[in-house]
Write a protein that holds these residues in place. Structure first.
Motif, PDB file in Angstrom:
ATOM      1  N   ALA A 266       1.107  -1.423  -0.226  1.00  0.00           N
ATOM      2  CA  ALA A 266       0.333  -0.114  -0.093  1.00  0.00           C
ATOM      3  C   ALA A 266       0.486   1.164   0.151  1.00  0.00           C
ATOM      4  O   ALA A 266       0.831   1.924  -0.473  1.00  0.00           O
ATOM      5  N   SER A 267       2.362   0.768   0.480  1.00  0.00           N
ATOM      6  CA  SER A 267       3.004   1.910   1.022  1.00  0.00           C
ATOM      7  C   SER A 267       3.579   2.661  -0.677  1.00  0.00           C
ATOM      8  O   SER A 267       4.507   3.639  -0.890  1.00  0.00           O
ATOM      9  N   ALA A 268       3.661   1.510  -1.629  1.00  0.00           N
ATOM     10  CA  ALA A 268       4.731   1.598  -2.874  1.00  0.00           C
ATOM     11  C   ALA A 268       4.188   2.417  -4.035  1.00  0.00           C
ATOM     12  O   ALA A 268       3.014   2.995  -3.827  1.00  0.00           O
ATOM     13  N   PRO A 269       5.341   3.561  -4.026  1.00  0.00           N
ATOM     14  CA  PRO A 269       4.248   5.072  -4.569  1.00  0.00           C
ATOM     15  C   PRO A 269       4.011   4.138  -6.741  1.00  0.00           C
ATOM     16  O   PRO A 269       4.878   3.439  -6.566  1.00  0.00           O
ATOM     17  N   GLN A 270       3.262   5.120  -6.987  1.00  0.00           N
ATOM     18  CA  GLN A 270       3.224   4.439  -8.356  1.00  0.00           C
ATOM     19  C   GLN A 270       3.628   5.332  -8.774  1.00  0.00           C
ATOM     20  O   GLN A 270       4.065   5.853  -9.689  1.00  0.00           O
ATOM     21  N   ARG A 271       3.742   4.494  -9.945  1.00  0.00           N
ATOM     22  CA  ARG A 271       5.013   4.837 -10.950  1.00  0.00           C
ATOM     23  C   ARG A 271       4.946   3.831 -12.762  1.00  0.00           C
ATOM     24  O   ARG A 271       4.789   3.274 -12.267  1.00  0.00           O
ATOM     25  N   ARG A 272       5.513   4.980 -13.651  1.00  0.00           N
ATOM     26  CA  ARG A 272       4.777   4.168 -15.266  1.00  0.00           C
ATOM     27  C   ARG A 272       6.319   3.576 -15.173  1.00  0.00           C
ATOM     28  O   ARG A 272       7.300   3.757 -14.803  1.00  0.00           O
ATOM     29  N   VAL A 273       6.172   2.660 -15.700  1.00  0.00           N
ATOM     30  CA  VAL A 273       6.828   1.408 -16.274  1.00  0.00           C
ATOM     31  C   VAL A 273       6.888   1.655 -17.524  1.00  0.00           C
ATOM     32  O   VAL A 273       6.048   0.849 -18.561  1.00  0.00           O
ATOM     33  N   VAL A 274       8.351   1.283 -17.888  1.00  0.00           N
ATOM     34  CA  VAL A 274       8.756   1.176 -19.700  1.00  0.00           C
ATOM     35  C   VAL A 274       9.216  -0.132 -20.255  1.00  0.00           C
ATOM     36  O   VAL A 274       9.820  -0.409 -19.553  1.00  0.00           O
ATOM     37  N   VAL A 275       8.581  -0.775 -20.702  1.00  0.00           N
ATOM     38  CA  VAL A 275       8.339  -2.167 -20.920  1.00  0.00           C
ATOM     39  C   VAL A 275       9.050  -1.824 -22.709  1.00  0.00           C
ATOM     40  O   VAL A 275       8.909  -0.883 -23.974  1.00  0.00           O
ATOM     41  N   GLU A 276       9.456  -3.128 -23.029  1.00  0.00           N
ATOM     42  CA  GLU A 276      10.330  -3.059 -24.320  1.00  0.00           C
ATOM     43  C   GLU A 276       9.335  -4.120 -25.238  1.00  0.00           C
ATOM     44  O   GLU A 276       9.804  -5.683 -24.406  1.00  0.00           O
ATOM     45  N   LEU A 277       8.919  -4.931 -26.666  1.00  0.00           N
ATOM     46  CA  LEU A 277       8.056  -5.480 -26.563  1.00  0.00           C
ATOM     47  C   LEU A 277       9.373  -6.064 -27.766  1.00  0.00           C
ATOM     48  O   LEU A 277      10.432  -4.978 -28.821  1.00  0.00           O
ATOM     49  N   GLU A 278       9.678  -7.635 -28.290  1.00  0.00           N
ATOM     50  CA  GLU A 278      10.049  -7.825 -29.523  1.00  0.00           C
ATOM     51  C   GLU A 278       8.662  -8.973 -30.016  1.00  0.00           C
ATOM     52  O   GLU A 278       7.979  -9.251 -29.970  1.00  0.00           O
ATOM     53  N   TRP A 279       9.655  -9.209 -31.714  1.00  0.00           N
ATOM     54  CA  TRP A 279       8.088  -9.935 -32.402  1.00  0.00           C
ATOM     55  C   TRP A 279       9.661 -10.944 -32.942  1.00  0.00           C
ATOM     56  O   TRP A 279      10.075 -10.719 -33.412  1.00  0.00           O
ATOM     57  N   ALA A 280       7.750 -11.699 -33.930  1.00  0.00           N
ATOM     58  CA  ALA A 280       8.608 -12.389 -34.616  1.00  0.00           C
ATOM     59  C   ALA A 280       7.011 -13.203 -36.034  1.00  0.00           C
ATOM     60  O   ALA A 280       6.753 -12.443 -35.862  1.00  0.00           O
ATOM     61  N   GLN A 281       7.445 -13.420 -37.394  1.00  0.00           N
ATOM     62  CA  GLN A 281       6.682 -14.083 -38.267  1.00  0.00           C
ATOM     63  C   GLN A 281       6.558 -15.685 -37.533  1.00  0.00           C
ATOM     64  O   GLN A 281       7.755 -16.866 -37.333  1.00  0.00           O
ATOM     65  N   LEU A 282       5.013 -15.347 -38.112  1.00  0.00           N
ATOM     66  CA  LEU A 282       4.753 -16.455 -38.175  1.00  0.00           C
ATOM     67  C   LEU A 282       3.749 -17.328 -39.338  1.00  0.00           C
ATOM     68  O   LEU A 282       3.224 -16.408 -39.591  1.00  0.00           O
ATOM     69  N   TYR A 283       4.869 -18.453 -40.478  1.00  0.00           N
ATOM     70  CA  TYR A 283       4.710 -18.266 -41.985  1.00  0.00           C
ATOM     71  C   TYR A 283       3.151 -19.468 -41.450  1.00  0.00           C
ATOM     72  O   TYR A 283       3.799 -20.798 -40.903  1.00  0.00           O
ATOM     73  N   ILE A 284       2.820 -19.745 -42.263  1.00  0.00           N
ATOM     74  CA  ILE A 284       1.413 -21.417 -42.193  1.00  0.00           C
ATOM     75  C   ILE A 284       0.579 -21.466 -43.484  1.00  0.00           C
ATOM     76  O   ILE A 284       0.302 -20.082 -44.566  1.00  0.00           O
ATOM     77  N   PHE A 285       1.289 -22.068 -43.622  1.00  0.00           N
ATOM     78  CA  PHE A 285       0.764 -23.377 -45.288  1.00  0.00           C
ATOM     79  C   PHE A 285      -0.198 -24.228 -44.903  1.00  0.00           C
ATOM     80  O   PHE A 285       0.422 -25.002 -43.857  1.00  0.00           O
ATOM     81  N   MET A 286      -1.362 -24.492 -45.581  1.00  0.00           N
ATOM     82  CA  MET A 286      -2.488 -25.821 -46.283  1.00  0.00           C
ATOM     83  C   MET A 286      -2.201 -25.884 -47.261  1.00  0.00           C
ATOM     84  O   MET A 286      -2.832 -24.830 -48.225  1.00  0.00           O
ATOM     85  N   SER A 287      -1.824 -27.158 -47.240  1.00  0.00           N
ATOM     86  CA  SER A 287      -2.307 -27.116 -49.109  1.00  0.00           C
ATOM     87  C   SER A 287      -3.635 -27.437 -49.345  1.00  0.00           C
ATOM     88  O   SER A 287      -4.304 -27.808 -48.580  1.00  0.00           O
ATOM     89  N   GLY A 288      -4.098 -27.332 -50.482  1.00  0.00           N
ATOM     90  CA  GLY A 288      -5.272 -27.217 -50.985  1.00  0.00           C
ATOM     91  C   GLY A 288      -6.017 -28.709 -50.571  1.00  0.00           C
ATOM     92  O   GLY A 288      -7.211 -28.911 -50.522  1.00  0.00           O
ATOM     93  N   ILE A 293       0.098 -29.655 -43.614  1.00  0.00           N
ATOM     94  CA  ILE A 293       0.727 -28.223 -42.748  1.00  0.00           C
ATOM     95  C   ILE A 293       2.185 -27.807 -42.699  1.00  0.00           C
ATOM     96  O   ILE A 293       2.260 -28.277 -42.191  1.00  0.00           O
ATOM     97  N   VAL A 294       2.185 -26.738 -43.469  1.00  0.00           N
ATOM     98  CA  VAL A 294       3.597 -26.566 -42.487  1.00  0.00           C
ATOM     99  C   VAL A 294       3.700 -24.857 -41.995  1.00  0.00           C
ATOM    100  O   VAL A 294       3.379 -24.197 -42.639  1.00  0.00           O
ATOM    101  N   THR A 295       4.018 -25.247 -40.896  1.00  0.00           N
ATOM    102  CA  THR A 295       4.164 -24.111 -40.221  1.00  0.00           C
ATOM    103  C   THR A 295       6.064 -23.591 -39.828  1.00  0.00           C
ATOM    104  O   THR A 295       6.728 -24.455 -39.416  1.00  0.00           O
ATOM    105  N   THR A 296       6.059 -21.987 -40.361  1.00  0.00           N
ATOM    106  CA  THR A 296       7.733 -22.197 -39.089  1.00  0.00           C
ATOM    107  C   THR A 296       7.214 -20.513 -38.598  1.00  0.00           C
ATOM    108  O   THR A 296       7.043 -19.267 -39.200  1.00  0.00           O
ATOM    109  N   ARG A 297       8.774 -20.227 -37.643  1.00  0.00           N
ATOM    110  CA  ARG A 297       8.547 -19.304 -37.049  1.00  0.00           C
ATOM    111  C   ARG A 297      10.172 -18.605 -37.174  1.00  0.00           C
ATOM    112  O   ARG A 297      10.743 -19.381 -36.767  1.00  0.00           O
ATOM    113  N   SER A 298       9.797 -17.168 -36.913  1.00  0.00           N
ATOM    114  CA  SER A 298      10.950 -16.596 -37.079  1.00  0.00           C
ATOM    115  C   SER A 298      12.039 -16.493 -35.873  1.00  0.00           C
ATOM    116  O   SER A 298      11.183 -16.095 -34.977  1.00  0.00           O
ATOM    117  N   ALA A 299      12.889 -15.802 -36.202  1.00  0.00           N
ATOM    118  CA  ALA A 299      14.109 -15.209 -35.194  1.00  0.00           C
ATOM    119  C   ALA A 299      13.110 -14.537 -34.146  1.00  0.00           C
ATOM    120  O   ALA A 299      12.856 -13.599 -34.766  1.00  0.00           O
TER     121      ALA A 299
END
Length: 308
Positions: A266-288, A293-299
């Motif tokens: 309760a005594s902790a002061p309220q403060r703004r936290v700055v965070v950082e995101l990271e991202w990757a690509q997910l590729y999905i293939f499904m044959s007709g 089904i083939v999926t790959t994820r990048s780094a």
């Protein structure tokens, strides 16, 4: 006459008959046998210099395209509209259309071409479109594997493979040292679908996956984009989807956990936290045909301006 077939926009819809998929375990020429491996490796080493050069160029996706619509179209151009098969001379022209440099003027070159044709055609005098595609796949995979093996610093690839049917299930992990055998091994006949997933494949591995699973390789070019949007598109009868994934970086997750623990007081002061995101690509293939089904994820990587 044949060259435009390898440079056309792959988004164009090309009609083709529903044919047996090479991954069903059916006999498809070059997909089986140690003797075939040695023969095809020799042919790939002698014929594949142009493809080796293309593997790191902007033309790599067109040069390594082994999808059903494109090989079906090329087969039709070479053979015609009848029910006839592909003979030795048509086979040579088909390989040359895919940038293999065939030396068929010397006796040794003729023997190698005829030996590859006989194995691909299962000792017949004519070859069908499935056998032609299998030959292209195996030759191009050998070109890529030879390049991957010559690299001193190979990136480790991890993945998994799941073969499924209503009454049976088989799964296995795939490591870099197993990738060659995995990509050349069809699923057993009792299974009706295969799902394969690969984590952080490099460019050579992506090309190999595309050749083996008959993916539309230009879609994989999105891997190198700075930050993608969700996309879904159809190539021929096959479905492709690209999904960007986002998560907090490891440092930001630790910072947020610390902040949440401290904020319970309760005594902790309220403060703004700055965070950082990271991202990757997910590729999905499904044959007709709904058999793979083939999926790959990048780094995972940190895009620009992601602090919040």
């Amino acid at each position: 006459m044949l060259e435009p077939l390898l440079s056309e926009d792959p988004t164009r819809h090309v009609g083709h008959p529903k044919e047996a998929c090479p991954t069903t375990g059916a006999k498809v020429g070059l997909l089986h046998g140690d003797r075939c491996d040695e023969l095809v490796a020799q042919a790939a080493a002698q014929w594949g210099s142009a493809l080796i050069a293309a593997a790191s160029s902007s033309q790599r996706y067109a040069m390594f395209d082994c999808t059903r619509p494109r090989t079906q179209q090329l087969f039709k151009v070479l053979v015609g509209d009848g029910d006839g098969g592909m003979d030795l001379d048509m086979f040579r022209k088909g390989l040359e259309a895919h940038s293999f440099q065939i030396e068929a003027s010397s006796p040794e070159g003729k023997r190698l071409l005829r030996a590859v044709f006989k194995v691909a055609a299962n000792e017949k005098d004519m070859m069908d479109v499935t056998e032609f595609r299998a030959a292209l796949q195996r030759l191009k995979l050998h070109v890529l594997f030879q390049q991957m093996q010559s690299r001193t610093h190979r990136k480790q690839v991890e993945g998994c493979c799941l073969d499924w049917s209503p009454v049976d299930l088989y799964s296995k992990l795939v490591k870099s040292e197993d990738l060659y055998d995995h990509l050349l091994t069809p699923r057993a006949q009792q299974f009706t679908m295969r799902w394969a997933h690969y984590t952080e494949p490099d460019e050579y591995t992506l090309l190999s996956l595309g050749v083996s699973h008959q993916l539309h390789l230009r879609a994989l070019g999105f891997y190198n984009s700075e930050q993608g949007e969700t996309n879904m598109w159809v190539r021929g009868d096959d479905y492709n989807m690209l999904v960007p994934l986002f998560r907090l970086t490891e440092a930001s997750r630790a910072l947020l956990q610390k902040h949440e623990a401290e904020s319970r007081s309760a005594s902790a002061p309220q403060r703004r936290v700055v965070v950082e995101l990271e991202w990757a690509q997910l590729y999905i293939f499904m044959s007709g045909q709904q058999d793979s089904i083939v999926t790959t994820r990048s780094a995972w990587r940190v895009p620009r301006d992601t602090q919040h």
